[in-house]
Design a protein around this motif. Structure first.
Motif, PDB file in Angstrom:
ATOM      1  N   THR A 229      -0.819  10.004   0.272  1.00  0.00           N
ATOM      2  CA  THR A 229      -0.055  10.467  -0.894  1.00  0.00           C
ATOM      3  C   THR A 229       0.032   9.370  -1.949  1.00  0.00           C
ATOM      4  OG1 THR A 229       1.269  11.860   0.574  1.00  0.00           O
ATOM      5  CG2 THR A 229       2.089  11.545  -1.660  1.00  0.00           C
ATOM      6  N   THR A 230       0.236   8.140  -1.497  1.00  0.00           N
ATOM      7  CA  THR A 230       0.279   7.013  -2.432  1.00  0.00           C
ATOM      8  C   THR A 230      -1.054   6.857  -3.146  1.00  0.00           C
ATOM      9  OG1 THR A 230       1.928   5.846  -1.090  1.00  0.00           O
ATOM     10  CG2 THR A 230       0.637   4.522  -2.637  1.00  0.00           C
TER      11      THR A 230
ATOM     12  N   ILE B 175      -4.565   6.941  -7.877  1.00  0.00           N
ATOM     13  CA  ILE B 175      -5.844   7.412  -8.421  1.00  0.00           C
ATOM     14  C   ILE B 175      -5.604   8.165  -9.722  1.00  0.00           C
ATOM     15  CG2 ILE B 175      -7.747   9.049  -8.066  1.00  0.00           C
ATOM     16  CD1 ILE B 175      -7.581   8.321  -5.056  1.00  0.00           C
ATOM     17  N   GLU B 176      -4.564   8.971  -9.739  1.00  0.00           N
ATOM     18  CA  GLU B 176      -4.232   9.740 -10.940  1.00  0.00           C
ATOM     19  C   GLU B 176      -4.006   8.816 -12.138  1.00  0.00           C
ATOM     20  OE1 GLU B 176      -4.097  13.234 -12.859  1.00  0.00           O
ATOM     21  OE2 GLU B 176      -4.391  13.056 -10.684  1.00  0.00           O
TER      22      GLU B 176
ATOM     23  N   ILE C 299       7.018  -0.663  -0.271  1.00  0.00           N
ATOM     24  CA  ILE C 299       8.101  -0.049   0.502  1.00  0.00           C
ATOM     25  C   ILE C 299       8.245   1.375  -0.009  1.00  0.00           C
ATOM     26  CG2 ILE C 299      10.539  -0.136   1.146  1.00  0.00           C
ATOM     27  CD1 ILE C 299      10.478  -3.136   0.745  1.00  0.00           C
ATOM     28  N   ASN C 300       7.759   2.324   0.773  1.00  0.00           N
ATOM     29  CA  ASN C 300       7.659   3.712   0.329  1.00  0.00           C
ATOM     30  C   ASN C 300       8.864   4.553   0.787  1.00  0.00           C
ATOM     31  OD1 ASN C 300       6.491   5.975  -0.878  1.00  0.00           O
ATOM     32  ND2 ASN C 300       5.264   6.469   0.923  1.00  0.00           N
TER      33      ASN C 300
ATOM     34  N   ILE D 143       8.443   1.853  -3.841  1.00  0.00           N
ATOM     35  CA  ILE D 143       7.848   3.043  -4.455  1.00  0.00           C
ATOM     36  C   ILE D 143       8.351   4.313  -3.785  1.00  0.00           C
ATOM     37  CG2 ILE D 143       5.712   1.792  -5.013  1.00  0.00           C
ATOM     38  CD1 ILE D 143       4.378   3.464  -2.728  1.00  0.00           C
ATOM     39  N   SER D 144       8.116   5.409  -4.452  1.00  0.00           N
ATOM     40  CA  SER D 144       8.266   6.733  -3.843  1.00  0.00           C
ATOM     41  C   SER D 144       7.002   7.507  -4.172  1.00  0.00           C
ATOM     42  CB  SER D 144       9.493   7.478  -4.375  1.00  0.00           C
ATOM     43  OG  SER D 144       9.452   8.838  -3.953  1.00  0.00           O
TER      44      SER D 144
END
Length: 222
Positions: free
Chosen positions: A48-49, A54-55, A166-167, A198-199
């Motif tokens: 997901t990260t 990439i986006e 840190i997600n 991050i989230s």
């Protein structure tokens, strides 16, 4: 009594791998391709990260992703939806990638016009930390639900990484996780590591990670 030889297998395996890793880095430097080795536990949010970052970067650089798993192609299918070039690597039961396996992946991916290649390593905090893949930089993700004590339990992983994400900080109110305690523990092991909260679900902090990658790729290409 007959004399016998004692072979230090683990040491020789690591020494050979380190030589191959250095050779791969030299080749990547010539090709101006930056390779990031991304590691974490299963379920921490690596894929997901990656889709998030990439986006942010896909209009600026050519990106290639190597998805390493013991089996399945779930993550590769997810990444393919971003438009990035992606290949799936099956390790045949191995819990990590070494330099030779990474080189095979790089050759399968192809570095023609690839500015940023990312290896999503097999999910665990033990084996991947022991093997130099030939990457330019190492990154890892620690998710909030895993707990802030992981640097105490898996010190090598935190010691060899250049950046720690840190997600899942969006769920901090629901878990007994202290970013301050985690940071303190990690910095004792690795004073120079960059730590980015991050989230991957909300996108918070992904821009900081993207900026870090921009700088590292640009520096590698000089």
């Amino acid at each position: 009594m007959e004399e016998f030889r004692i072979l230090e297998i683990k040491q020789s395996v690591f020494e050979n791998n380190d030589r191959q890793a250095d050779l791969l880095r030299s080749e990547l430097k010539e090709q101006k391709t930056f390779l990031l080795n991304l590691m974490s536990s299963p379920g921490s949010g690596k894929t997901t990260t990656l889709t998030r970052v990439i986006e942010q970067l896909k209009d600026e650089m050519k990106i290639g992703i190597m998805e390493a798993d013991i089996d399945s192609d779930v993550d590769a299918k997810t990444i393919s939806g971003t438009g990035a070039k992606v290949i799936q690597l099956h390790t045949g039961g191995m819990c990590h990638l070494d330099a030779d396996m990474t080189k095979q992946g790089i050759e399968g991916l192809g570095t023609e016009e690839i500015d940023l290649a990312i290896l999503e390593n097999v999910g665990n905090l033990v084996c991947p930390a022991e093997f130099d893949t030939g990457a330019v930089k190492n990154a890892m993700i620690l998710s909030v639900p895993e707990g802030d004590d992981k640097p105490l339990k898996y010190p090598l992983m935190f010691s060899i990484c250049d950046v720690l994400l840190i997600n899942k900080i969006d769920v901090l109110p629901y878990f007994d996780f202290s970013i301050e305690k985690c940071t303190e523990r990690v910095k004792k092991l690795n004073p120079d590591i960059k730590i980015i909260p991050i989230s991957s679900r909300t996108g918070e902090g992904i821009d900081v990670f993207a900026d870090w990658l921009r700088e590292e790729v640009a520096e590698w290409k000089k």
